[in-house]
Design a protein around this motif. Structure first.
Motif, mmCIF file in Angstrom:
data_model
loop_
_atom_site.group_PDB
_atom_site.id
_atom_site.type_symbol
_atom_site.label_atom_id
_atom_site.label_comp_id
_atom_site.label_asym_id
_atom_site.label_seq_id
_atom_site.Cartn_x
_atom_site.Cartn_y
_atom_site.Cartn_z
ATOM 1 N N GLN A 119 8.929 6.032 1.838
ATOM 2 C CA GLN A 119 8.807 6.114 0.515
ATOM 3 C C GLN A 119 8.709 4.743 -0.039
ATOM 4 N N ARG A 135 7.406 9.106 -10.472
ATOM 5 C CA ARG A 135 6.464 10.222 -9.909
ATOM 6 C C ARG A 135 7.497 11.043 -9.027
ATOM 7 N N SER A 136 6.930 12.302 -8.798
ATOM 8 C CA SER A 136 7.697 13.094 -7.922
ATOM 9 C C SER A 136 7.543 12.689 -6.411
ATOM 10 N N ASP A 137 8.759 12.668 -5.597
ATOM 11 C CA ASP A 137 8.782 11.956 -4.284
ATOM 12 C C ASP A 137 10.118 12.425 -3.653
ATOM 13 N N TYR A 138 10.323 12.160 -2.405
ATOM 14 C CA TYR A 138 11.477 12.604 -1.815
ATOM 15 C C TYR A 138 12.768 12.031 -2.258
ATOM 16 N N LYS A 198 14.656 10.083 -5.753
ATOM 17 C CA LYS A 198 14.459 9.605 -7.177
ATOM 18 C C LYS A 198 15.562 8.963 -7.687
#
Length: 233
Positions: free
Chosen positions: A115, A156-159, A161
């Motif tokens: 990420q 944005r949505s990710d593993y 935050k």
């Protein structure tokens, strides 16, 4: 004769002062009660992870790390207040632009993921500057202070935050170089995050709960930075 001698001494003192002024660039710069300036520089952002040993129902155990550093850009304004001969209070609001490249590894299966976390930080450092006595056109110093930050980058949505707000404890050192028209000041500052920046409230992952295993594997995430700046005052 006495009057002539006094006049001669005054002339010598005046000439000596002028000679000293010529030897030192901007001899009265440090006597101002306050002054303005700005800085530009580069920095690296790091994050240290504390894992909790969480194992998923399928037997996965994930570990996170940031194996490399990417340089970022920073720009700050400066308001400097003179407290006395040795101490100054400095406020330098600005912006830091950077990113962190995070790698993830499942120690059970060897699976990997990654990420890239980009950030645009609004910063408001407050530092106490302790300077040595000036030696000709050079004056080294050390600093210590705090730096609140607020990340205004689009999320944005990710593993993983991270929280938008953080606060750093800062220590640094540098040297004032007195040039004919301004002071040029290189400075190195080390910043240590004081809060856990990991956001565990992830309603954005309701449609993809498998991604939540990365957050569940972490006990804490703390941010760090190294900043190299050039001040112009």
């Amino acid at each position: 004769m006495v009057v002539a001698a006094v006049a001669t001494m005054a002339s010598v003192d005046a000439n000596g002062a002028r000679l000293n002024d010529k030897l030192n660039n901007r001899p009265y710069a440090d006597l101002r009660r306050w002054h303005l300036g700005f800085s530009i520089g580069v920095h690296t952002q790091d994050v240290t992870f504390t894992h909790n040993g969480y194992t998923t129902p399928s037997g996965e155990t994930w570990f996170m790390d940031q194996p490399a550093f990417s340089p970022g850009f920073c720009v700050n304004g400066l308001i400097d207040f003179r407290l006395n001969t040795y101490f100054n209070l400095r406020i330098s609001p600005g912006m830091y632009f950077g990113n962190r490249d995070i790698k993830m590894l499942d120690s059970t299966t060897g699976a990997t993921a990654g990420q890239n976390v980009k950030s645009a930080l609004v910063v408001a450092p407050v530092d106490l500057k302790f300077s040595s006595l000036r030696l000709r056109n050079v004056r080294p110093y050390i600093t210590g202070g705090v730096m609140p930050t607020f990340d205004v980058s689009k999320r944005r949505s990710d593993y993983l935050k991270f929280n938008t707000a953080d606060c750093y404890l800062t220590v640094g050192f540098g040297c004032d170089f007195y040039l004919p028209y301004f002071k040029f000041i290189p400075e190195v500052k080390f910043c240590f995050g004081l809060t856990d920046i990991l956001d565990r409230n992830r309603p954005d992952l309701d449609d993809n709960p498998d991604m939540l295993k990365m957050t569940q594997s972490l006990k804490k995430a703390a941010s760090q930075m190294v900043v190299f700046s050039f001040y112009f005052e």
